[in-house]
Write a protein that holds these residues in place. Structure first.
Motif, PDB file in Angstrom:
ATOM      1  N   UNK A 135    -113.646 -59.302  -0.567  1.00  0.00           N
ATOM      2  CA  UNK A 135    -113.214 -58.170   0.251  1.00  0.00           C
ATOM      3  C   UNK A 135    -113.050 -58.580   1.712  1.00  0.00           C
ATOM      4  N   UNK A 136    -114.048 -59.312   2.224  1.00  0.00           N
ATOM      5  CA  UNK A 136    -113.972 -59.766   3.619  1.00  0.00           C
ATOM      6  C   UNK A 136    -112.762 -60.684   3.795  1.00  0.00           C
ATOM      7  N   UNK A 137    -112.559 -61.554   2.817  1.00  0.00           N
ATOM      8  CA  UNK A 137    -111.428 -62.475   2.858  1.00  0.00           C
ATOM      9  C   UNK A 137    -110.108 -61.708   2.930  1.00  0.00           C
ATOM     10  N   UNK A 138    -109.975 -60.681   2.077  1.00  0.00           N
ATOM     11  CA  UNK A 138    -108.729 -59.912   2.040  1.00  0.00           C
ATOM     12  C   UNK A 138    -108.453 -59.195   3.355  1.00  0.00           C
ATOM     13  N   UNK A 139    -109.554 -58.834   4.062  1.00  0.00           N
ATOM     14  CA  UNK A 139    -109.335 -58.107   5.310  1.00  0.00           C
ATOM     15  C   UNK A 139    -108.716 -59.005   6.383  1.00  0.00           C
ATOM     16  N   UNK A 140    -108.728 -60.333   6.155  1.00  0.00           N
ATOM     17  CA  UNK A 140    -108.101 -61.263   7.108  1.00  0.00           C
ATOM     18  C   UNK A 140    -106.792 -61.838   6.570  1.00  0.00           C
ATOM     19  N   UNK A 141    -106.304 -61.260   5.467  1.00  0.00           N
ATOM     20  CA  UNK A 141    -105.099 -61.818   4.842  1.00  0.00           C
ATOM     21  C   UNK A 141    -104.016 -60.754   4.729  1.00  0.00           C
ATOM     22  N   UNK A 142    -102.811 -61.232   4.498  1.00  0.00           N
ATOM     23  CA  UNK A 142    -101.724 -60.308   4.166  1.00  0.00           C
ATOM     24  C   UNK A 142    -101.696 -60.211   2.639  1.00  0.00           C
ATOM     25  N   UNK A 143    -102.072 -59.061   2.126  1.00  0.00           N
ATOM     26  CA  UNK A 143    -102.186 -58.889   0.680  1.00  0.00           C
ATOM     27  C   UNK A 143    -101.105 -57.917   0.221  1.00  0.00           C
ATOM     28  N   UNK A 144    -100.330 -58.331  -0.780  1.00  0.00           N
ATOM     29  CA  UNK A 144     -99.406 -57.373  -1.386  1.00  0.00           C
ATOM     30  C   UNK A 144     -99.476 -57.510  -2.896  1.00  0.00           C
ATOM     31  N   UNK A 145     -98.673 -56.729  -3.594  1.00  0.00           N
ATOM     32  CA  UNK A 145     -98.793 -56.692  -5.047  1.00  0.00           C
ATOM     33  C   UNK A 145     -98.380 -58.006  -5.705  1.00  0.00           C
ATOM     34  N   UNK A 146     -97.636 -58.862  -4.946  1.00  0.00           N
ATOM     35  CA  UNK A 146     -97.181 -60.111  -5.552  1.00  0.00           C
ATOM     36  C   UNK A 146     -98.230 -61.203  -5.464  1.00  0.00           C
ATOM     37  N   UNK A 147     -99.050 -61.194  -4.372  1.00  0.00           N
ATOM     38  CA  UNK A 147    -100.023 -62.275  -4.245  1.00  0.00           C
ATOM     39  C   UNK A 147    -101.463 -61.825  -4.548  1.00  0.00           C
ATOM     40  N   UNK A 148    -101.604 -60.622  -5.122  1.00  0.00           N
ATOM     41  CA  UNK A 148    -102.956 -60.082  -5.294  1.00  0.00           C
ATOM     42  C   UNK A 148    -103.795 -60.913  -6.249  1.00  0.00           C
ATOM     43  N   UNK A 149    -103.126 -61.595  -7.186  1.00  0.00           N
ATOM     44  CA  UNK A 149    -103.885 -62.342  -8.184  1.00  0.00           C
ATOM     45  C   UNK A 149    -104.370 -63.685  -7.658  1.00  0.00           C
ATOM     46  N   UNK A 150    -103.858 -64.127  -6.503  1.00  0.00           N
ATOM     47  CA  UNK A 150    -104.255 -65.449  -6.009  1.00  0.00           C
ATOM     48  C   UNK A 150    -105.139 -65.304  -4.770  1.00  0.00           C
ATOM     49  N   UNK A 151    -105.966 -66.304  -4.570  1.00  0.00           N
ATOM     50  CA  UNK A 151    -106.825 -66.257  -3.383  1.00  0.00           C
ATOM     51  C   UNK A 151    -106.090 -66.835  -2.177  1.00  0.00           C
ATOM     52  N   UNK A 152    -105.168 -67.706  -2.448  1.00  0.00           N
ATOM     53  CA  UNK A 152    -104.430 -68.387  -1.384  1.00  0.00           C
ATOM     54  C   UNK A 152    -103.303 -67.498  -0.872  1.00  0.00           C
ATOM     55  N   UNK A 153    -103.655 -66.683   0.171  1.00  0.00           N
ATOM     56  CA  UNK A 153    -102.680 -65.740   0.704  1.00  0.00           C
ATOM     57  C   UNK A 153    -102.524 -66.000   2.193  1.00  0.00           C
ATOM     58  N   UNK A 154    -101.424 -65.539   2.789  1.00  0.00           N
ATOM     59  CA  UNK A 154    -101.231 -65.821   4.226  1.00  0.00           C
ATOM     60  C   UNK A 154    -102.354 -65.223   5.076  1.00  0.00           C
ATOM     61  N   UNK A 155    -102.887 -66.078   5.938  1.00  0.00           N
ATOM     62  CA  UNK A 155    -103.965 -65.658   6.836  1.00  0.00           C
ATOM     63  C   UNK A 155    -103.371 -64.962   8.058  1.00  0.00           C
ATOM     64  N   UNK A 156    -103.888 -63.774   8.404  1.00  0.00           N
ATOM     65  CA  UNK A 156    -103.296 -63.032   9.519  1.00  0.00           C
ATOM     66  C   UNK A 156    -104.288 -62.763  10.637  1.00  0.00           C
ATOM     67  N   UNK A 157    -105.450 -63.384  10.588  1.00  0.00           N
ATOM     68  CA  UNK A 157    -106.432 -63.155  11.648  1.00  0.00           C
ATOM     69  C   UNK A 157    -106.887 -61.706  11.664  1.00  0.00           C
ATOM     70  N   UNK A 158    -106.975 -61.142  12.871  1.00  0.00           N
ATOM     71  CA  UNK A 158    -107.459 -59.774  13.007  1.00  0.00           C
ATOM     72  C   UNK A 158    -106.345 -58.737  12.961  1.00  0.00           C
ATOM     73  N   UNK A 159    -105.183 -59.150  12.472  1.00  0.00           N
ATOM     74  CA  UNK A 159    -104.035 -58.235  12.492  1.00  0.00           C
ATOM     75  C   UNK A 159    -104.319 -56.930  11.745  1.00  0.00           C
ATOM     76  N   UNK A 160    -104.983 -57.047  10.569  1.00  0.00           N
ATOM     77  CA  UNK A 160    -105.300 -55.824   9.812  1.00  0.00           C
ATOM     78  C   UNK A 160    -106.174 -54.882  10.628  1.00  0.00           C
TER      79      UNK A 160
END
Lengths: 352, 300
Positions: free
Chosen positions: B37-62
Motif C-alpha cells: 500500500x505504501x509503495x502504491x502511494x508513491x507510484x502511478x497505478x492504473x488498471x494495466x500495471x496493477x498486477x506488477x510491482x514495477x510501476x512508474x515512481x512518481x514521488x510525492x505526486x499522489x
C-alpha cells in the motif's frame, strides 16, 4: 455513657437470618472483640454498626444518637478492612488524608494529623509511597493510619491481622492494643482467632449462627463458659468433652476411665447424664492420678508437651509443662483438678 | 530427529513455533499489504500495471494531488467531526449505561447482554434499517417526532447536507455504545467494592466517590478504550456506504470512504493509497496512546 448501643437488632437476607436479637452495650473507651466461626454474623454485625449493611429491625445508637437511618459517611466511625482497602491511586499520605480533605480541613491541620499518625505508626519514611510499593505489614499500618487521623467516635476492625504472617500478627496484636490505650477510643474488633480476642479485648462477644452465645470479660468466658459452644471455642488446644454422669447422691461426677467419682462441692439432681469439659491445661500427668490414659501422639513445642490419647474410648488432650519421656501406646495416670471441671447438659449444651 | 522433537517438547521449541506462526501470519496478511500500500502511494497505478510491482515512481505526486483536491479539507473536517463526536458520545453513553447496569437490579446482566444484539447484525444491514427509519417522507423517525410535535415538517436526515454527517455520527454512536458499555463494565467490576465502602466511611458522597475513586481508577481503561474506539470509527465503512455514500456532495464523506471511492470507483489507486497512508499516520498516533495506556495499566 455507652458509646455504642445495640438493641434487638435483626438482619435478614431474604430467607437467611443473619443476626438474631442482638443486644450489646459498649462503654466509651472499651475494646470489644466479636468472635465466632465463619458465617456466625460477626462481620455483618460490624458492617451494620458502620452502616454498610441496613439492619432489618432493632436500633443502633452511636454516642447516644440513633443511627439506623444515618448513612455511613455521617456516622463518624472509621473502619480497618481485612483487605486494607487502600486507594491504589493515592500515595500513603493522600490515603491517610482523604477523609480530612473531603471535610475541607485546613492544610495545617491535615499536615499535623499526618505527622502525628505517621510518627505513631512508624510510617514517616513511607508517606510518598504507593500501596503497591508497601509490604503487607506496612499496608496494614497505613489502613490504621487512615482510621486514626480522623479521631472518629468508634474504630471498627474487620479481621485486620488475618492477612499477615504469624510473627507479624503477634507483633501487631500488641501494637493495636497499645494504640487503643493511647487513643482511648472505643474499638470493635472482629476476629475468628480466639487468642487475638483473649489477648486484646476487655470484653468478648461470642457469636454463633447470628446469635450472641455469651459475652463478658475474656477470663470470665474462659472460667465460666455459658455453654458447650463457648467452652469449645475459647481456649487452645480446645477443651476435652467426655460423656459422664452425676452419681446417685448428686454430689459427685464420674465417667469411664475414672477410678473413683470426683466431688463436685455442690448438689445436682441425682444420676443425670452430663457432658464433662476438661481443659488440657487442667489435667496433669501424675503417678497417683485417678484417670487412665493411653498415648496416641506426642507434640513437643519446647515449652510444653501436648499429649493426645484416649481415656476409655474417648479422645483426650493433655498439656504437660515438662518433657516426659513417652511413646505411642504408653499408659498414663492423669490427675484431675476438681475445681476445673465444667459440666454441660448433653441435650441443650448449657452449663449445668 | 529425536533431538529436534525433544527441543520442541522440553525446551523453548514450542514457544518458538508459536511466535513463528504469528510472525508469518502478521507478515503475510498485515506487513506485506502494508508495504504494498505504501509503495502504491508513491507510484502511478492504473488498471494495466496493477498486477506488477514495477510501476512508474512518481514521488510525492499522489500526496500533492490529494492535498490540492478541493474536497480535501472538507473531508478532513468531516473525519475529525465524525471520529471526535463519535468517541465522546460513545464514551459518555457507554459509561452512563455501564454505571446504570452496575446497580444490581433484576435482569441487569441479561439486559446488558442484549446490547450485544447490535453486533450480530452486519453493519451494512444496520445502515439499511436506519436508512428506512430515517427516510424523510416515509420514515418512522419523522413520524414519531411529528406525533410528539417536536417537528412540524419532515426532516431530511440523510439528504440535508447540514445534517447528513451528524446523522451517520448518531448511528455510529448507537452502534458503538455496546462496545464501550461492555468493556467499561468489565473495568468497573474490577474495582474492589471495599474501596467504595472505605471511601463512604471516609465521608465521600456518591459524586465524590465517582470523582475520587471510579474516574482515577478507570483512567487507563478509558484512555485505551477511546483509542480503540477511535480506530474502529476510522474503519467504519458499512454504515456510510449504506446511509449516504458520502453524499450529498461530499457533505458526509470521510477519509476512509474517500480512499475507497478513489481506489475502487474512479480507479485512482495511487491516490486512494495515499489517503490510506495519511490515515495510517493518524492511527499510529492513536495506537501509541493505546500502548501507553495499557502499559501503565500493567505497571499499576
Amino acid at each position: 455513657m455507652n458509646q455504642v448501643e445495640l438493641s434487638a437488632v435483626e438482619k435478614h437476607y431474604g430467607e437467611y437470618h443473619a443476626l438474631r436479637n442482638i443486644d450489646l452495650s459498649i462503654p466509651e473507651g472499651a475494646f470489644v472483640a466479636l468472635i465466632g466461626p465463619s458465617g456466625c454474623g460477626k462481620s455483618t454485625l460490624l458492617r451494620s454498626i458502620a452502616g454498610l449493611e441496613q439492619i432489618s429491625s432493632g436500633t443502633i445508637s452511636i454516642a447516644g444518637e440513633r443511627v439506623n437511618d444515618v448513612p455511613p459517611r455521617r456516622r463518624d466511625v472509621a473502619m480497618v478492612f481485612q483487605s486494607y482497602a487502600l486507594y491504589p491511586h493515592m500515595d500513603v499520605e493522600r490515603n491517610m488524608t482523604y477523609s480530612l480533605r473531603l471535610r475541607r480541613r485546613s492544610a495545617d491541620l491535615i499536615a499535623a494529623a499526618v505527622r502525628e499518625a505517621a510518627a505513631t505508626l512508624n510510617l514517616s519514611g513511607l508517606l510518598g509511597r504507593y500501596p503497591r510499593e508497601l509490604s503487607g505489614g506496612q499496608r496494614q499500618r497505613v489502613a490504621m493510619g487512615r482510621a486514626i487521623v480522623r479521631h472518629p467516635k468508634v474504630f471498627l476492625f474487620d479481621e485486620p491481622l488475618s492477612n499477615l504472617d504469624a510473627e507479624l500478627r503477634v507483633k501487631m496484636r500488641g501494637e493495636v492494643r497499645a494504640l487503643h490505650e493511647r487513643l482511648g477510643a472505643t474499638s470493635i474488633y472482629v476476629t475468628h482467632d480466639q487468642i487475638e480476642a483473649m489477648t486484646m479485648a476487655d470484653h468478648i462477644v461470642v457469636l454463633k449462627a447470628g446469635r450472641i452465645e455469651q459475652q463478658g470479660p475474656p477470663l470470665a468466658l474462659y472460667d465460666r463458659p455459658a455453654n458447650r459452644f463457648v467452652a469449645g471455642f475459647i481456649g487452645s488446644p480446645s477443651i476435652n468433652f467426655i460423656e459422664g454422669a452425676v452419681t446417685a447422691d448428686g454430689g459427685h461426677v464420674t465417667w469411664e476411665g475414672l477410678e473413683r467419682p470426683l466431688s463436685l462441692g455442690r448438689r445436682l439432681s441425682a444420676a443425670q447424664r452430663v457432658q464433662i469439659g476438661l481443659r488440657p491445661e487442667h489435667l496433669a500427668v501424675a503417678t497417683d492420678g485417678t484417670m487412665a490414659m493411653v498415648v496416641d501422639t506426642i507434640e513437643r513445642t519446647g515449652s510444653q508437651t501436648i499429649i493426645l490419647g484416649r481415656c476409655g474410648g474417648q479422645p483426650m488432650t493433655v498439656i504437660d509443662h515438662g518433657r516426659p519421656v513417652l511413646a505411642r501406646g504408653d499408659n498414663l495416670r492423669l490427675a484431675v483438678a476438681p475445681d476445673h471441671i465444667h459440666l454441660f447438659d448433653p441435650d441443650s449444651g448449657a452449663a449445668v | 530427529m529425536n533431538r529436534a522433537l525433544d527441543f520442541v517438547r522440553d525446551r523453548s521449541g514450542f514457544e518458538m513455533i508459536l511466535i513463528g506462526l504469528s510472525a508469518v501470519y502478521l507478515f503475510l496478511f498485515a506487513g506485506a499489504p502494508f508495504v504494498f500500500n505504501v509503495l502504491m502511494s508513491f507510484q502511478k497505478v492504473d488498471l494495466f500495471n496493477i498486477a506488477s510491482i514495477d510501476r512508474p515512481f512518481v514521488g510525492f505526486a499522489n500526496y500533492q494531488k490529494i492535498l490540492a483536491n478541493p474536497d480535501f479539507w472538507l473531508i478532513v473536517r468531516n473525519t475529525v467531526v465524525f471520529v471526535a463526536l463519535s468517541s465522546v458520545c460513545q464514551l459518555a453513553g457507554g459509561f452512563a449505561l455501564a454505571l446504570f447496569f452496575m446497580q444490581d437490579f433484576a435482569g441487569a446482566s441479561w439486559l446488558r447482554g442484549l446490547f450485544l444484539a447490535a453486533w450480530i447484525t452486519p453493519g451494512y444491514a444496520i445502515g439499511q434499517v436506519w436508512k428506512w427509519m430515517l427516510a424523510g417522507d416515509t420514515g418512522i423517525a419523522n413520524y414519531f417526532l411529528r406525533s410528539l410535535h417536536i417537528i412540524d415538517g419532515p426532516v431530511y436526515w440523510l439528504s440535508d447536507p447540514s445534517l447528513a454527517l451528524l446523522t451517520i455520527t448518531f448511528v455510529n454512536v448507537w452502534l458503538g455504545i455496546p462496545f464501550y458499555l461492555l468493556l467499561i463494565s468489565v473495568g468497573l467490576s474490577a474495582i474492589p467494592r471495599d474501596l467504595y465502602e472505605a471511601a463512604e466511611l471516609d465521608g465521600a458522597n456518591a459524586v465524590q466517590r465517582f470523582c475520587g475513586i471510579t474516574l482515577p481508577l478507570m483512567r487507563d481503561t478509558l484512555l485505551a478504550l477511546v483509542a480503540l474506539g477511535a480506530i474502529l470509527t476510522l474503519q467504519q465503512f458499512d454504515l456510510i456506504a449504506a446511509l449516504t455514500a458520502g453524499g450529498p456532495v461530499n457533505s458526509s464523506n470521510v477519509a476512509q470512504f474517500w480512499s475507497w471511492q478513489l481506489s475502487f470507483q474512479s480507479y485512482q489507486i495511487g491516490l486512494g493509497s495515499a489517503v490510506s497512508v495519511l490515515m495510517l499516520l493518524v492511527v499510529v498516533v492513536i495506537a501509541s496512546i493505546y500502548v501507553a495506556a495499557t502499559r501503565s495499566e500493567r505497571a499499576a
